[in-house]
Write a protein that holds these residues in place. Structure first.
Motif, mmCIF file in Angstrom:
data_model
loop_
_atom_site.group_PDB
_atom_site.id
_atom_site.type_symbol
_atom_site.label_atom_id
_atom_site.label_comp_id
_atom_site.label_asym_id
_atom_site.label_seq_id
_atom_site.Cartn_x
_atom_site.Cartn_y
_atom_site.Cartn_z
ATOM 1 N N GLU A 23 2.348 9.513 3.583
ATOM 2 C CA GLU A 23 2.401 8.148 4.121
ATOM 3 C C GLU A 23 2.753 7.150 3.020
ATOM 4 O O GLU A 23 3.584 6.260 3.222
ATOM 5 N N LEU A 24 2.111 7.288 1.873
ATOM 6 C CA LEU A 24 2.383 6.373 0.761
ATOM 7 C C LEU A 24 3.817 6.521 0.258
ATOM 8 O O LEU A 24 4.495 5.521 -0.005
ATOM 9 N N THR A 44 -0.653 11.111 0.997
ATOM 10 C CA THR A 44 0.390 11.002 -0.037
ATOM 11 C C THR A 44 1.769 10.891 0.594
ATOM 12 O O THR A 44 2.618 10.161 0.084
ATOM 13 N N ALA A 81 -0.900 0.739 3.193
ATOM 14 C CA ALA A 81 -1.148 1.468 1.945
ATOM 15 C C ALA A 81 -2.646 1.571 1.677
ATOM 16 O O ALA A 81 -3.135 2.623 1.263
ATOM 17 N N GLN A 119 6.133 4.853 2.729
ATOM 18 C CA GLN A 119 6.049 3.393 2.604
ATOM 19 C C GLN A 119 6.807 2.916 1.367
ATOM 20 O O GLN A 119 7.522 1.914 1.417
ATOM 21 N N GLU A 120 6.660 3.640 0.276
ATOM 22 C CA GLU A 120 7.349 3.278 -0.957
ATOM 23 C C GLU A 120 8.869 3.394 -0.783
ATOM 24 O O GLU A 120 9.621 2.563 -1.288
ATOM 25 N N LEU A 170 2.109 4.838 -5.702
ATOM 26 C CA LEU A 170 0.742 5.078 -5.243
ATOM 27 C C LEU A 170 0.550 6.543 -4.873
ATOM 28 O O LEU A 170 -0.526 7.099 -5.079
ATOM 29 N N ALA A 171 1.590 7.179 -4.338
ATOM 30 C CA ALA A 171 1.498 8.608 -4.009
ATOM 31 C C ALA A 171 1.247 9.422 -5.272
ATOM 32 O O ALA A 171 0.413 10.338 -5.282
ATOM 33 N N ILE A 212 -1.562 -4.767 -2.364
ATOM 34 C CA ILE A 212 -1.536 -3.519 -1.592
ATOM 35 C C ILE A 212 -1.693 -3.889 -0.124
ATOM 36 O O ILE A 212 -2.702 -4.455 0.277
ATOM 37 N N SER A 231 -4.111 4.311 3.754
ATOM 38 C CA SER A 231 -3.766 5.631 3.206
ATOM 39 C C SER A 231 -4.575 5.921 1.949
ATOM 40 O O SER A 231 -5.014 7.062 1.737
ATOM 41 N N LEU A 232 -4.778 4.920 1.125
ATOM 42 C CA LEU A 232 -5.574 5.113 -0.095
ATOM 43 C C LEU A 232 -7.030 5.430 0.239
ATOM 44 O O LEU A 232 -7.644 6.292 -0.406
#
Length: 145
Positions: A96-97, A94, A46, A100-101, A5-6, A42, A49-50
């Motif tokens: 944060e994502l 980005t 996430a 998380q990933e 996602l980033a 999601i 953040s998106l």
């Protein structure tokens, strides 16, 4: 998460910074919908953040569509365009994502991505002197001993 996602946000920022005239509410909605066939896949963190990234992209689009951006139009680097228009706040979602990933699917690539993005956002190194294998051991160490 099979697709980062980033990295998807990076793609969004690049497209908006380089072709701001193509972007508006409908395009942002289509971009969000394109991220997954199942919105429930999601999680809330996430998704938050998106949403922040889309708000940054709208600021980016407004800046690059405005007359005051004329003096910067020769800038060819999309990253520099993001920095000129929005600055560090654009990179926070980005990071944060990516974090998380890394939590969900640890990998050397994800570790390197968090390291790179952390420096962009915070101006300092993350886990300096520690490689991925050492980090995995630290993350899995039993704190009770």
């Amino acid at each position: 998460m099979s697709v980062s996602l980033a990295a998807s946000v990076d793609d969004l920022y690049r497209d908006v910074a380089m072709e701001p005239e193509r972007w508006g509410d409908e395009a942002y909605g289509e971009w969000m919908a394109s991220l997954t066939v199942d919105p429930a896949s999601i999680d809330r963190r996430a998704a938050r953040s998106l949403r922040r990234a889309v708000r940054m992209a709208t600021k980016l689009q407004r800046f690059w569509s405005s007359p005051e951006a004329e003096r910067y139009r020769g800038e060819d680097s999309w990253e520099a365009r993001v920095d000129l228009a929005v600055g560090i706040p654009a990179w926070r979602p980005t990071l944060e994502l990516a974090e998380q990933e890394l939590e969900v699917s640890p990998s050397p690539e994800g570790f390197a991505d968090v390291r790179r993005r952390f420096r962009m956002v915070n101006g300092t190194a993350w886990m300096e002197g520690v490689d991925y294998d050492e980090w995995v051991v630290q993350e899995n160490a039993d704190p009770i001993g």
